[in-house]
Design a protein around this motif. Structure first.
Motif, mmCIF file in Angstrom:
data_model
loop_
_atom_site.group_PDB
_atom_site.id
_atom_site.type_symbol
_atom_site.label_atom_id
_atom_site.label_comp_id
_atom_site.label_asym_id
_atom_site.label_seq_id
_atom_site.Cartn_x
_atom_site.Cartn_y
_atom_site.Cartn_z
ATOM 1 N N ASN A 199 47.584 6.448 44.904
ATOM 2 C CA ASN A 199 48.259 5.261 45.443
ATOM 3 C C ASN A 199 48.952 4.477 44.338
ATOM 4 O O ASN A 199 48.353 4.179 43.296
ATOM 5 C CB ASN A 199 47.269 4.336 46.152
ATOM 6 N N VAL B 285 51.480 6.505 48.761
ATOM 7 C CA VAL B 285 50.202 6.405 49.457
ATOM 8 C C VAL B 285 49.623 7.806 49.620
ATOM 9 O O VAL B 285 50.282 8.693 50.166
ATOM 10 C CB VAL B 285 50.370 5.732 50.841
ATOM 11 N N LEU C 190 50.811 -2.143 50.087
ATOM 12 C CA LEU C 190 49.384 -1.948 49.851
ATOM 13 C C LEU C 190 48.789 -3.279 49.418
ATOM 14 O O LEU C 190 49.495 -4.119 48.845
ATOM 15 C CB LEU C 190 49.151 -0.888 48.773
#
Length: 338
Positions: free
Chosen positions: A71, A91, A144
């Motif tokens: 990530n 991701v 995120l």
């Protein structure tokens, strides 16, 4: 005579450092061959990075990597060989939709070979704000959670990297930012000079019923989006009150472009309104956009066609600043009253 190409490179770097006006004495040298651990990021966190872009540089990247393997919360990737900058998130090892923009700034290309660069990544409640050499350049909205970020990673054609992490309570930071030219928009004459994007302009008269704002420009060849704010205040953080946020977004394939309209007050966005349909936005083409302040709200016109309206949520006369950013080139700003 210099003994080797290594000496030539070292001398070039020394000369570039002499011209570097944004050296930060509190930054510390880092080893970019491994991730650099960061303190926990939160709103008001700022990361400052300086480094040398060598003569043969093609591209480099700055990544904010997360505790989950694979990530990356922010991938900031200047591509000097292509003349643009990529922003993205990864991701579980897969890249998401990238955002691209020109690397042009108010003084030409913001990333140039054989120069030092000062890069700041500032964290707000909803986005990374990125400044280059003391000037705000772009934003990248979080995909995120911010508190997942654990380290900084630097790759590619950049040398002599130094960083520091601290907190800021105003962004852009007046202690770092270049003194900027004050542009004032009035009804007396249009603004045609110094219209580099992003731009912040004082509104010299009350933007009240009867006001007309004319924005003449050109859409860039590969547009992602741009926005126009009528707002109160000039800082990006703390967030200004926004009376009208006008955000054309451009998609490809079978999707038509659309316009998002909204406002910001009391720490949050209002209900987003989308206006879809054929809007005649053509990449690389000139346009005339008009914002009219009417009794009940704003009407938005592309040339002689109304493309949307937005009811007043806040008192329009409170607007004291016009801000425009994104994938457009500006030719002229003007204002009139009817």
């Amino acid at each position: 005579m210099l003994s080797s190409s290594t000496d030539v490179v070292a001398l070039a770097r020394q000369e570039a450092f002499k011209d570097f006006s944004f050296f930060d004495e509190e930054t510390v040298p880092v080893n970019i061959h491994k991730p650099i651990l960061l303190q926990l990021l939160k709103a008001t966190s700022a990361i400052i990075l300086t480094g040398y872009i060598p003569e043969n540089a093609s591209r480099f990247s700055v990544n904010l990597i997360c505790k989950a393997v694979g990530n990356i919360a922010l991938h900031f990737n200047p591509r000097l060989d292509r003349g643009y900058i990529v922003r993205n998130t990864r991701v579980r090892g897969f890249w998401e939709n990238e955002e691209t923009c020109s690397s042009a700034g108010s003084n030409g290309c913001i990333f140039r070979r054989n120069t030092y660069v000062h890069l700041m990544i500032f964290c707000t409640n909803d986005a990374f704000q990125i400044a280059v050499n003391g000037e705000h350049f772009c934003a990248f909205y979080y995909r995120l959670p911010l508190d997942d970020v654990t380290a900084l990673e630097v790759n590619g054609s950049i040398q002599d990297v130094r960083i520091r992490q601290h907190n800021l309570f105003i962004y852009p930071d007046p202690n770092i930012s270049r003194p900027f030219r004050i542009l004032v928009l009035t009804t007396e004459e249009p603004l045609v000079d110094f219209l580099e994007i992003p731009i912040t302009v004082d509104i010299g008269s009350k933007f009240c019923v009867g006001a007309r704002l004319f924005i003449v420009g050109r859409l860039k060849l590969l547009p992602h989006s741009f926005y126009i704010n009528l707002q109160k205040g000039k800082t990006i953080y703390p967030h200004p009150i926004i009376l009208l946020h006008l955000n054309p977004r451009f998609l490809y394939g079978n999707s038509e472009p659309y316009v998002v309209m909204n406002y910001w007050n009391n720490g949050t966005w209002g209900h987003e309104e989308r206006h879809q349909g054929q809007l005649s936005w053509m990449p690389g083409r000139d346009f005339v956009l008009i914002i009219r302040c009417e009794y009940e709200g704003y009407t938005i016109w592309l040339a002689n066609k109304m493309i949307g309206e937005f009811k007043h949520k806040l008192e329009s006369s409170n607007a004291d600043t016009l801000r425009i950013s994104g994938d457009v080139v500006l030719y002229q700003l003007s204002m009139s009253y009817t």
